[in-house]
Write an enzyme that holds these catalytic residues in place. Structure first.
Site, mmCIF file in Angstrom:
data_model
loop_
_atom_site.group_PDB
_atom_site.id
_atom_site.type_symbol
_atom_site.label_atom_id
_atom_site.label_comp_id
_atom_site.label_asym_id
_atom_site.label_seq_id
_atom_site.Cartn_x
_atom_site.Cartn_y
_atom_site.Cartn_z
ATOM 1 N N GLU A 46 0.861 -1.185 0.000
ATOM 2 C CA GLU A 46 0.000 0.000 0.000
ATOM 3 C C GLU A 46 0.893 1.229 0.000
ATOM 4 O OE1 GLU A 46 -1.370 -2.010 3.111
ATOM 5 O OE2 GLU A 46 -2.155 -3.206 1.490
ATOM 6 N N ASP A 57 -4.466 8.606 11.412
ATOM 7 C CA ASP A 57 -3.078 8.180 11.611
ATOM 8 C C ASP A 57 -2.466 8.696 12.902
ATOM 9 O OD1 ASP A 57 -2.291 6.569 9.277
ATOM 10 O OD2 ASP A 57 -2.910 8.362 8.175
ATOM 11 N N TYR A 172 -10.086 -5.052 4.620
ATOM 12 C CA TYR A 172 -9.033 -4.560 5.507
ATOM 13 C C TYR A 172 -9.598 -4.574 6.918
ATOM 14 C CZ TYR A 172 -5.129 -1.409 6.839
ATOM 15 O OH TYR A 172 -4.001 -0.843 7.392
#
Lengths: 256, 393
Positions: A46, A57, A172
């Site tokens: 990725e 994040d 995912y």
């Protein structure tokens, strides 16, 4: 055949996927890192498209994103860098990032260019399912790109089944309620979630990400899913290691 | 009056909930439950009781005689600065803390710029006995120290946000990250009409009390519920949307939103998100924001920490787009001048945010019979350092 589909057709376990941020540590390191990852035996990558406000994040990827932007990285620059990537790299490649830069590039133009350079899939965690379906699914399908959805411990069984029916490529599976790089291990509370999802008998392969950082957590994740993704730990290595070319091989050997 | 987004949270093309899956369960719970909860009789009764006896509402609508004479028109000031905690922010925090209690949440998180929302959140958490964590940009921690100390005395934990410019947007990012990491027991008490659906609508409905009161108060003063102008500053836009809300259908009432121009709209150091913004997604909503051609968010600048935000609530992007609102701007120095003018003429020291609304007055043309309502969203105590510097003392 789409390279992601092909990968999961021929390999059903211990798939190692690596995330890194394009343009970090240097503007032009992206393709070299990809080549090095492939020759080290990584199955899939990725490539992060840096964003100024990466709200899912943690500090490691925030820092890499801000450095990459400072280096001059953008979607336009990245796709130019990837123009010839398929002469060097054969493993499946995905682009991962936030929706706003993709909207500004233009979603259809983005899909077209991704397809031209040989990108296989896209992950945009802040593009909600309903808006994807209404406005953008047609472009991803037209250009044979897999659009990857996330699930978390808070995602209900019904919603997981809905995501499964809409997904292609893989799902995912976010290992815990966290931002990236927040945890360095898998706790027992996460195991019941892994088992619950495994028990749903989904049509798509499962790849676990978030909190996977080394051989132990990789192996543990792979016992519940088809593979796992390492992001922050790898980006941290790139940040901290002067000779990152040598570091990539060591890192991957330390996991596989 | 019911100005609401559609079921997916869109005002026209603006709004929605652009959130990662990690926030989906929390946001979905709010989306499904907020209207039933806030429309229930029990909630409404408790909300109104606290607004009256705890906040001190209704806030006065004051005819500013000397300011009116100066501008040769009729200016009324909506005194949100007289609320408990010193700004309009408490209207929303009272509403959301009651909602959080209904949802069974134990821990409250908030973002704050000027610290007014942080103080208002810490206040209601003390009132309800709930844990409170306030994320505040490190730059703002330094320039709004009195509010940091108030939050601490009220029992809140103040966490300095170290990312970006370390201002309001970064505090919001950190609050969202906190929520991702604490998905079950935590309510994110957003302070403005921004963020993913249902927040813009939720906050607008709690702040709508401002325009609800202006209507009947103005009727007492003038015999008519309708002014010619309502003027308010916009950062995210909660005091403005509250002041506009019950006038949106009354097309003869001009709704004036004043953005913070910083050093000037074209200076590169600005927070004028509508003047300098383009369509995109920021912190969960599709709206107008300041961004590069590559879609990276541009760090804003304003002397006012509460307006120092690169986006705008989606409802404001919509009202502007359909031509319902008039968007103006005021620079740092214009706002300072307006703050001193109000202080001198009326003996009211406004917050720097509210001073931006006042700074629009000299740029507008009024007739002697016009009725102008200016929303004084907060008081200036927290800005004394800046005012003292401006006086050269």
């Amino acid at each position: 055949m789409n390279r992601i589909d092909n990968l999961f057709k021929h390999k059903s376990n211990n798939i190692l996927s690596i995330y890194f941020t394009a343009g970090h540590p240097t503007l032009t390191s992206t393709v070299d890192i990809l080549s090095e990852l492939e020759s080290s035996g990584v199955d899939m990558v990725e490539i992060g498209m840096p964003f100024s406000d990466p709200l899912a994040d943690g500090p490691v990827i925030q820092d890499a994103s801000s450095k990459a932007l400072g280096n001059g990285m953008s979607i336009k620059v990245l796709l130019e860098q990837l123009q010839d990537v398929r002469s060097k790299v054969t493993i499946p490649l995905l682009l991962m990032g936030y929706i706003n830069p993709v909207l500004q590039y233009g979603v259809e133009a983005f899909c077209k260019k991704c397809s031209e350079v040989g990108i296989d899939g896209v992950i945009l965690p802040d593009l909600p399912m309903n808006i994807y379906q209404e406005s953008f699914q047609k472009y991803f399908e037209q250009y044979n790109l897999r659009f990857i959805f996330l699930i978390t411990p808070q995602t209900s069984d019904d919603r997981i089944r809905m995501i499964d029916s809409l997904s292609s490529g893989f799902i995912y599976m976010v290992s815990s309620a966290s931002t990236t790089g927040a945890k360095a291990e898998i706790e027992s509370s996460q195991v019941s979630y892994f088992e619950r999802v495994k028990g749903l008998g989904l049509k798509n392969p499962l790849v676990i990400g978030f909190g996977i950082s080394n051989r132990e957590t990789f192996n543990r994740a792979c016992s519940y899913a088809n593979g796992a993704i390492i992001g922050s730990a790898f980006v941290k290595m790139l940040t901290e290691t002067g000779d990152w070319k040598d570091g990539i091989g060591k890192f991957v050997r330390g996991v596989k | 009056m019911n100005f609401s987004p559609n079921e997916n949270g869109f005002y026209g093309e603006f709004g929605g909930a652009y959130i990662p899956e990690m926030l989906f369960a929390n946001v979905e719970e709010l989306q499904h439950k907020y209207l039933d909860i806030i429309n229930s009789e029990r909630f409404e009764k408790e909300f109104r009781r606290l607004l009256k006896y705890y906040v001190g509402r209704p806030s006065p609508l004051y005819y500013a005689e000397r300011l009116s004479k100066h501008y040769k028109t009729n200016i009324y000031l909506k005194r949100e600065d007289l609320n408990h905690t010193g700004s309009h922010k408490i209207n929303n925090t009272i509403g959301q803390i009651l909602l959080a209690k209904e949802l069974g949440k134990k821990r409250i998180i908030a973002e704050t710029g000027a610290g007014q929302h942080g103080v208002a959140t810490a206040t209601v958490c003390a009132l309800m006995g709930l844990d409170c964590v306030v994320h505040m940009g490190e730059t703002d921690v330094k320039r709004q120290m009195p509010n940091v100390l108030r939050m601490k005395m009220l029992g809140a934990k103040v966490i300095p946000a170290m990312s970006g410019n370390r201002t309001l947007k970064d505090a919001g990012n950190e609050a969202l990250r906190d929520w991702i990491n604490n998905p079950t027991d935590t309510h994110y008490l957003i302070g403005s009409v921004v963020g993913p659906h249902p927040y813009p609508d939720l906050v607008a409905k709690f702040q709508a009390v401002i325009s609800e009161e202006i209507r009947w108060q103005l009727k007492e003063h003038t015999g008519s519920e309708l002014p010619d102008y309502v003027v308010a500053c916009i950062g995210g836009g909660s005091n403005a949307l509250g002041a506009f809300y019950h006038f949106i259908d009354d097309k003869n009432v001009k709704l004036v939103a004043v953005e913070a121009a910083g050093l000037g709209v074209d200076s590169g150091e600005t927070a004028a998100s509508i003047a300098r913004g383009t369509d995109g997604v920021i912190q969960g909503a599709r709206t107008k924001l300041m961004q590069t051609a590559d879609g990276q968010i541009i760090e804003p600048y304003s002397i006012s920490a509460g307006l120092d935000y690169p986006g705008i609530g989606p409802a404001h992007a919509y009202l502007h787009n359909i031509g319902r609102s008039i968007v103006m701007d005021a620079t740092d120095s214009e706002a300072l001048k307006a703050a001193f003018e109000l202080t001198k003429l009326e003996g009211i020291i406004p917050a720097l945010e509210s001073a931006h609304a006042l700074a629009a007055l000299p740029k507008m043309k009024f007739s002697a019979s016009d009725v102008v309502v200016v929303n004084i969203s907060g008081r200036g105590d927290k800005d004394m350092d800046t005012y003292i510097k401006a006086m050269g003392m």
